[in-house]
Scaffold this active site. Structure first.
Site, PDB file in Angstrom:
ATOM      1  N   GLY A 164       3.090   3.264 -22.518  1.00 12.13           N
ATOM      2  CA  GLY A 164       4.364   3.479 -23.522  1.00 12.13           C
ATOM      3  C   GLY A 164       5.901   4.168 -23.101  1.00 12.13           C
ATOM      4  N   ARG A 291      -5.866  -3.473 -27.787  1.00  3.92           N
ATOM      5  CA  ARG A 291      -6.215  -2.954 -28.613  1.00  3.92           C
ATOM      6  C   ARG A 291      -5.441  -3.535 -29.980  1.00  3.92           C
ATOM      7  NH1 ARG A 291      -1.627   0.310 -26.932  1.00  3.92           N
ATOM      8  NH2 ARG A 291      -0.544  -0.223 -28.706  1.00  3.92           N
TER       9      ARG A 291
END
Ligand code: MV4
Length: 447
Positions: A164, A291
């Site tokens: 990220g 996710r």
């Protein structure tokens, strides 16, 4: 099917998951901190359990409190939403040990993808194209020099425990390499307790394109097309769309097919996102998220499939409701992330929303947990809602988005709505002509 699902999250995603549970006739339990007692999803849930004080580590990240809330309420499954415990392998393992279903992949699959070196090695083995670079961790400067010379400068050094955008260093030439390697390792060790780093060719003007995948838990894998998430600031996505303005149907089917097969071969279960950098017509894997993502509604808009329903079905052993050939792409969708922030500086702007009026009409979806009179607590991220607009094509989608932004009213706090009103009228955006650096350059110009 599950009798009762505990939702281990807050805000718009807690409400999103709650809605899916209600539609499936499943009882809902929400857990919340003391700061979220007045939240919409708490009011709408069948049961709620206060699990601690405002700081996330004492509430939404407190595994023992959440397991206890499951035991007290008799929940047979947990939906983690995104963020918080959604990619915590230990949480998935602990729930499994308590005979509670984690609505997501296995702890082992979460662990593999959380280790970026292991994730890349796995992707490569499964036939996914990856960014050229080191085969694993690099410790010695000599080795770094050899690999960098082979792939060519510029190169990027990334922390294996990062992801990220955290823990990255670019070396433009060999002169920068030693310092980049040393600082990347030192910072990774300090930030993550793991100083393993790897080297990649640095791509200078890529787009960020991610493929939505699902495994059914029985060895089948499908893809739901891609999302273009290139418009971002400091690794926070701002605007996402599906399909990508940069891809044609052939490219979509090809990369989608590769991803679906990889997910099948991995024996993956549940929703996943395979992230790529896309430059000069080529895809390069960077990471996989295990996710449901914030931007999943744009995929829902163009496929007509409720991805949370699919997550719940798969986790309960019922498999997917669709085969690959049933998944058709229809039109274009754009999501704007409405944050409680100054639209220029992005400084958080918590406080009371005095008036909240959402747009409506054909092709408009607003996912938000806030309402007129709601007080945004200062403890959590600043996302207060998402505007998702669908049209038969990108032009219609943009016209409808402009109209929807005109109707949207949020008074009492600052929001990022004015930024979107600017973007929707910008020529580059209208043409789909942007890369991962476009938004930061645009903001720096102060247009
Ligand atoms: C890169 C890159 C260029 N070349 N890797 C940033 C987040 C993390 N997921 C990977 N990131 C990048 N990796 C190579 N080999 C540029 C970025 C990057 C980026 C990627 C996606 C979206 C926004 C970004 C902003 C800056 C840098």
């Amino acid at each position: 099917m599950f009798q009762k699902i505990l939702i281990a999250n807050r805000g718009e995603i807690a409400l999103r998951v709650l809605r899916a549970c209600k539609e499936l006739g499943i009882q809902t339990v929400v857990v919340h901190s003391t700061a979220d007692a007045d939240a919409m999803h708490v009011r709408l849930a069948d049961e709620s359990v206060c699990i601690g004080p405002p700081p996330s580590r004492d509430s939404y990240l407190n595994i023992h409190q959440i397991v206890a809330a499951c035991e007290i309420t008799g929940a047979d499954a947990v939906h983690p939403g995104y963020g918080f415990l959604s990619e915590n392998a230990k949480f998935a393992d602990i729930l499994a040990a308590h005979n509670i279903t984690f609505i997501g992949p296995s702890g082992d699959h979460i662990r593999i993808m959380g280790d970026k070196i292991e994730a890349k090695r796995t992707a490569k083995r499964l036939g996914i194209p990856v960014v050229p670079g080191s085969d694993g961790a690099v410790t010695e400067e000599k080795e770094a020099r050899r690999i960098a010379a082979e792939i060519g400068y510029p190169v990027i050094i990334k922390a294996s425990a990062g992801g990220g955008g955290r823990g990255m260093k670019v070396a433009l030439t060999e002169a920068d390499l030693e310092i980049a390697l040393q600082t990347a390792r030192t910072e990774a060790g300090a930030a993550f307790g793991d100083d393993a780093v790897y080297i990649e060719k640095y791509l200078e003007k890529p787009r960020h394109i991610e493929v939505q995948v699902f495994g059914d838990g029985f060895g089948q894998g499908v893809h739901f097309g891609e999302r273009d998430c290139s418009l971002q600031r400091r690794h926070q996505k701002v605007w996402e769309e599906a399909p990508s303005p940069a891809l044609n149907a052939e490219e979509r089917a090809r990369i989608g097919g590769i991803c679906a097969k990889a997910i099948a071969d991995l024996g993956y279960s549940g929703a996943g996102t395979i992230e790529f950098l896309y430059e000069n017509g080529e895809f390069y894997f960077i990471e996989m998220n295990t996710r449901l993502q914030v931007e999943h509604p744009v995929t829902e808009a163009i496929t007509g499939i409720d991805l949370v329903h699919e997550q719940i079905r798969v986790a309960s052993g019922g498999g997917l409701s669709v085969r690959q050939e049933d998944i058709k792409f229809n039109g274009h969708a754009i999501e704007c992330r409405i944050n409680a922030e100054d639209p220029r500086t992005f400084t958080p702007s918590p406080g009371t929303i005095t008036h909240f009026h959402t747009p409506g009409g054909l092709g408009i979806r607003v996912d938000s947990g806030v309402y007129s009179g709601y007080k945004i607590p200062p403890y959590y991220d600043s996302l207060i809602g998402k505007l998702i607009v669908h049209g038969r094509n990108r032009v219609e989608c943009m016209m409808r988005l402009r109209r929807a932004l005109d109707e949207f009213v949020v008074d009492g706090i600052k929001t990022t709505l004015p930024l979107f009103r600017d973007l929707v009228g910008n020529a580059d955006i209208a043409n789909g002509d942007y890369d991962i650096h476009w938004l930061e350059k645009y903001l720096a110009k102060g247009e």
